[in-house]
Write a protein that holds these residues in place. Structure first.
Motif, short mmCIF file in Angstrom:
data_model
loop_
_atom_site.label_atom_id
_atom_site.label_comp_id
_atom_site.label_asym_id
_atom_site.label_seq_id
_atom_site.Cartn_x
_atom_site.Cartn_y
_atom_site.Cartn_z
N PRO A 34 -55.02 31.99 58.38
CA PRO A 34 -55.83 30.70 58.38
C PRO A 34 -55.84 30.05 59.63
N GLN A 35 -57.17 29.89 60.14
CA GLN A 35 -57.27 29.35 61.58
C GLN A 35 -56.89 27.71 61.63
N PRO A 36 -55.89 27.65 62.69
CA PRO A 36 -55.49 26.02 62.83
C PRO A 36 -56.57 25.28 62.81
N LYS A 37 -56.35 23.87 62.59
CA LYS A 37 -57.21 22.90 62.42
C LYS A 37 -57.42 22.42 63.98
N ILE A 38 -58.92 22.08 64.36
CA ILE A 38 -59.06 21.87 65.72
C ILE A 38 -59.09 20.35 66.04
N ASN A 39 -58.10 19.80 66.86
CA ASN A 39 -57.74 18.56 67.14
C ASN A 39 -59.00 18.17 68.05
N LYS A 40 -60.38 17.61 67.79
CA LYS A 40 -61.16 17.39 68.99
C LYS A 40 -60.91 16.23 69.58
N ALA A 41 -59.99 15.14 69.22
CA ALA A 41 -59.60 13.89 70.06
C ALA A 41 -58.89 14.80 71.15
N ALA A 42 -57.96 15.46 70.78
CA ALA A 42 -56.89 16.01 71.92
C ALA A 42 -57.78 16.85 72.84
N ALA A 43 -58.67 17.53 72.46
CA ALA A 43 -59.52 18.56 73.48
C ALA A 43 -60.40 17.52 74.03
N LYS A 44 -61.09 16.44 73.55
CA LYS A 44 -61.68 15.65 74.60
C LYS A 44 -60.84 15.06 75.74
N THR A 45 -59.60 14.68 75.35
CA THR A 45 -58.75 13.95 76.20
C THR A 45 -58.28 15.00 77.43
N ALA A 46 -57.92 16.11 76.94
CA ALA A 46 -57.52 17.28 77.90
C ALA A 46 -58.72 17.57 78.88
N LEU A 47 -60.05 17.56 78.34
CA LEU A 47 -61.26 17.89 79.23
C LEU A 47 -61.31 16.80 80.10
N ASP A 48 -61.38 15.62 79.67
CA ASP A 48 -61.52 14.47 80.65
C ASP A 48 -60.70 14.29 81.61
N ALA A 49 -59.36 14.58 81.53
CA ALA A 49 -58.32 14.24 82.49
C ALA A 49 -58.37 14.97 83.65
N GLY A 50 -58.92 16.14 83.65
CA GLY A 50 -59.27 16.71 84.82
C GLY A 50 -60.73 16.70 85.77
N VAL A 51 -61.44 15.82 85.03
CA VAL A 51 -62.85 15.80 85.52
C VAL A 51 -63.02 15.20 87.08
N ILE A 52 -63.28 15.91 87.88
CA ILE A 52 -63.26 15.67 89.29
C ILE A 52 -64.78 16.41 89.76
N ALA A 53 -65.33 15.67 90.73
CA ALA A 53 -66.50 16.25 91.46
C ALA A 53 -66.13 16.13 92.98
N LYS A 54 -65.97 17.00 93.87
CA LYS A 54 -65.97 16.86 95.06
C LYS A 54 -67.02 17.61 95.90
N SER A 55 -67.62 16.94 96.88
CA SER A 55 -68.81 17.66 97.79
C SER A 55 -68.19 17.97 98.93
#
Length: 178
Positions: A22-43
């Motif tokens: 069985p596929q584990p349940k996807i924790n979308k809140a944890a995924a959003k937190t992890a994704l946002d934690a490293g958002v950086i834009a450098k030019s």
């Protein structure tokens, strides 16, 4: 005296077998937190490096970007789930203009039974181009007093200043100040 009609019974459709793993349940809140934690834009030069946080179980990321004065963001690239940064060198089929500002976001996907399932969408990140003469990135927030102890019903005002990447320039005007 009567007629007897015999019809062949319709075969029963095959029953799906239960999934052995069985596929584990996807924790979308944890995924959003992890994704946002490293958002950086450098030019730098004629490119913007877009970075994001790694999402556990992500099989791919899709990067959307455009200039800040454009409303619709366009799909730039799909990268593997092991990648957490990408250099944006072209926009709208042309070389990136380092005098303009860029915005981007990333969407994390997981492949489940051959189908792409959206895990999370990052916050919108903005970056002034490296040759922008008026605007720069904010690298942090500096506060005068780090902590307060208040009694019930009392208030305190936090005094803060933005720390800018390049002194003498202003932060992007369309971002929130704090």
């Amino acid at each position: 005296n009567g007629t007897l009609t015999i019809t062949k019974a319709k075969p029963k459709p095959p029953q799906p077998k239960p999934d052995p793993k069985p596929q584990p349940k996807i924790n979308k809140a944890a995924a959003k937190t992890a994704l946002d934690a490293g958002v950086i834009a450098k030019s730098s030069g004629s490119k913007v490096t877009a970075s994001w946080g790694a999402v556990k179980g992500a099989s791919s990321y899709v990067i959307y970007a455009n200039y800040c004065d454009q409303k619709k963001l366009k799909k730039i690239k799909t990268v593997s789930g092991k990648t957490t940064s990408f250099d944006i060198t072209k926009l709208n089929g042309k070389k990136f203009n380092p005098k303009k500002n860029l915005k981007f976001y990333v969407v994390a996907y997981k492949t489940v039974k051959g189908k792409k399932v959206k895990l999370a969408k990052s916050i919108m990140a903005h970056a002034p181009g490296s040759k922008n003469s008026k605007r720069t990135n904010v690298t942090g927030v500096k506060v005068k007093k780090a902590s307060f102890t208040l009694k019930k019903g009392k208030t305190a005002k936090i005094k803060a200043k933005l720390v800018l990447q390049k002194k003498g320039k202003k932060p992007l005007k369309h971002e929130a100040k704090f």
